[in-house]
Design a protein around this motif. Sequence first.
Motif, PDB file in Angstrom:
ATOM      1  N   GLN A 269       0.854  -3.432   6.195  1.00 36.94           N
ATOM      2  CA  GLN A 269       0.635  -3.560   4.750  1.00 36.94           C
ATOM      3  C   GLN A 269       1.148  -2.348   3.973  1.00 36.94           C
ATOM      4  OE1 GLN A 269      -2.570  -6.173   3.381  1.00 36.94           O
ATOM      5  NE2 GLN A 269      -3.781  -5.219   4.984  1.00 36.94           N
ATOM      6  N   SER A 270       1.657  -1.350   4.688  1.00 32.41           N
ATOM      7  CA  SER A 270       2.246  -0.202   4.002  1.00 32.41           C
ATOM      8  C   SER A 270       3.541  -0.643   3.325  1.00 32.41           C
ATOM      9  CB  SER A 270       2.539   0.910   5.016  1.00 32.41           C
ATOM     10  OG  SER A 270       3.342   1.899   4.400  1.00 32.41           O
TER      11      SER A 270
ATOM     12  N   PHE B  14       0.430   2.179  11.982  1.00 34.12           N
ATOM     13  CA  PHE B  14       0.096   0.924  12.662  1.00 34.12           C
ATOM     14  C   PHE B  14       0.095  -0.260  11.709  1.00 34.12           C
ATOM     15  CE2 PHE B  14      -3.717   3.095  11.182  1.00 34.12           C
ATOM     16  CZ  PHE B  14      -4.328   2.128  10.426  1.00 34.12           C
ATOM     17  N   CYS B  15       0.249   0.005  10.409  1.00 32.17           N
ATOM     18  CA  CYS B  15      -0.144  -0.998   9.405  1.00 32.17           C
ATOM     19  C   CYS B  15       1.049  -1.684   8.760  1.00 32.17           C
ATOM     20  CB  CYS B  15      -1.005  -0.329   8.337  1.00 32.17           C
ATOM     21  SG  CYS B  15      -1.592  -1.495   7.109  1.00 32.17           S
TER      22      CYS B  15
ATOM     23  N   CYS C  23       0.835  -1.206   0.000  1.00 33.02           N
ATOM     24  CA  CYS C  23       0.000   0.000   0.000  1.00 33.02           C
ATOM     25  C   CYS C  23       0.870   1.257   0.000  1.00 33.02           C
ATOM     26  CB  CYS C  23      -0.922   0.002   1.222  1.00 33.02           C
ATOM     27  SG  CYS C  23      -2.024   1.436   1.245  1.00 33.02           S
TER      28      CYS C  23
ATOM     29  N   ARG D  88     -10.985  10.983   4.983  1.00 24.52           N
ATOM     30  CA  ARG D  88     -11.723   9.843   5.562  1.00 24.52           C
ATOM     31  C   ARG D  88     -13.156  10.239   5.892  1.00 24.52           C
ATOM     32  NH1 ARG D  88      -9.293   5.092   7.385  1.00 24.52           N
ATOM     33  NH2 ARG D  88      -7.213   4.980   6.500  1.00 24.52           N
TER      34      ARG D  88
ATOM     35  N   GLU E 195       0.175   4.102   1.272  1.00 26.51           N
ATOM     36  CA  GLU E 195      -0.053   4.999   2.420  1.00 26.51           C
ATOM     37  C   GLU E 195       0.893   4.660   3.580  1.00 26.51           C
ATOM     38  OE1 GLU E 195      -2.552   7.597   1.682  1.00 26.51           O
ATOM     39  OE2 GLU E 195      -1.621   6.613  -0.022  1.00 26.51           O
TER      40      GLU E 195
ATOM     41  N   ALA F 124      -5.621  -3.501   0.330  1.00 23.65           N
ATOM     42  CA  ALA F 124      -4.641  -2.565   0.876  1.00 23.65           C
ATOM     43  C   ALA F 124      -4.289  -1.539  -0.192  1.00 23.65           C
ATOM     44  CB  ALA F 124      -3.395  -3.333   1.326  1.00 23.65           C
ATOM     45  N   VAL F 125      -5.118  -0.507  -0.269  1.00 26.12           N
ATOM     46  CA  VAL F 125      -4.905   0.555  -1.256  1.00 26.12           C
ATOM     47  C   VAL F 125      -5.352   1.883  -0.647  1.00 26.12           C
ATOM     48  CG1 VAL F 125      -5.239  -0.891  -3.322  1.00 26.12           C
ATOM     49  CG2 VAL F 125      -7.210   0.220  -2.261  1.00 26.12           C
TER      50      VAL F 125
ATOM     51  N   HIS G 116      -2.679  10.763   3.788  1.00 24.79           N
ATOM     52  CA  HIS G 116      -4.030  11.261   3.517  1.00 24.79           C
ATOM     53  C   HIS G 116      -4.551  11.884   4.806  1.00 24.79           C
ATOM     54  CE1 HIS G 116      -4.748   6.959   4.630  1.00 24.79           C
ATOM     55  NE2 HIS G 116      -5.723   7.479   5.354  1.00 24.79           N
TER      56      HIS G 116
ATOM     57  N   CYS H 130       0.127   4.673   7.085  1.00 21.18           N
ATOM     58  CA  CYS H 130      -0.538   4.475   8.380  1.00 21.18           C
ATOM     59  C   CYS H 130       0.443   3.737   9.306  1.00 21.18           C
ATOM     60  CB  CYS H 130      -1.819   3.685   8.198  1.00 21.18           C
ATOM     61  SG  CYS H 130      -2.942   4.446   6.977  1.00 21.18           S
TER      62      CYS H 130
HETATM   63  S1  SF4 Z   1      -3.691  -0.761   3.882  1.00 16.60           S
HETATM   64 FE1  SF4 Z   1      -5.066   0.802   4.734  1.00 16.60          FE
HETATM   65  S2  SF4 Z   1      -4.354   1.048   6.855  1.00 16.60           S
HETATM   66 FE2  SF4 Z   1      -2.695   0.015   5.717  1.00 16.60          FE
HETATM   67  S3  SF4 Z   1      -1.327   1.641   4.991  1.00 16.60           S
HETATM   68 FE3  SF4 Z   1      -2.840   1.254   3.372  1.00 16.60          FE
HETATM   69  S4  SF4 Z   1      -4.499   2.732   3.728  1.00 16.60           S
HETATM   70 FE4  SF4 Z   1      -3.292   2.613   5.622  1.00 16.60          FE
END
Ligand code: SF4
Length: 327
Positions: A76-77, A73-74, A67, A189, A69, A115-116, A184, A71
Amino acid sequence: MLDVLDTARRIALDEEGVLGRDVLAGLAALGREDVGALLALADEVRRRASGDAAAVEVLFNAKKGGCSEDCHFCSQSARYATDVVAEPLRETHEFLAAAQAARARGAAEFCIVVAVRGPSAALLDRVCEATRAILADMPELHVAVSLGILNDAHCAALVDAGVRKVNHNLETSRRHFPAICTTHSYDERWETCLRAKRHGLELCSGGIIGMGETADDRLDFLYALQTLGPVEVPINFLNPRPGTPFADRSVVDPVEALRFVALARLALPNALVRLAGGREITLQGLQDLGMRSGASGIVLGAYLTTAGRADEDDFAMLQRTGFRVLS
Ligand code: SF4
């Protein structure tokens, strides 16, 4: 301090009203010795709102990792070196097989997550095609999606495909949001949440506690959700993922986690309050109490990048705590 509990009880149960920020603030400030009474009140409000019904949902990670982004906590970034290996968007038949498996496990709701930042045309087409295939096979299954930031055309396409609900979490308070994400904005949101509602989609919006927010941030977060009025509020507890900026944060204190569940129920008395990611490591042996603190649903088994516990353990918990699983 017990006066505030009496006030909350009067408003929430006797008058069937909505608690204002001042009362929620009083409840948030209750001493730990009074938290048990707060949880019991939230449980009563939940029973009045939805009886013994428990909503069980399975998540499907349809495009993992990579992803754009940030974030914090994530895992998947794409910006962080985590244990998540990016995978391409799944094929339509894989969506269908996952939905059938979710139904067979006892879920009434299937949430497609990608995850986008927001959906490309091709991704949206795939999700819509898959939704149609799922609903043709299992019309009773509720299909939800979590696709990031949506515009009007995205929402219209989702409605046309039969998607019932859109998840888009506020995540935290407006003030704290820049400390958890810089790619973002909170306003983006917020706008997506409003847009989904305008198109007649059910809105699911909650967030994560344990990301360094203050007690006031938690209240602001709840107050914003009250304003937004989602039908569902998923509550996640930070599960610090290796490689992310929040890797070294502590797990939320379980009593404060339970307090937040109760506050969410009291802030949004008629919403589906769903215990989601991080519940196992945060609540541990207190998960039963979590279900008796205002919650009315769970994400079953596993989350997007982390495992939960065995389905039979979750269903046993729901039975022990007096719930009837919605089918
Ligand atoms: S998958 Fe969702 S929570 Fe994770 S970085 Fe991307 S936008 Fe953020």
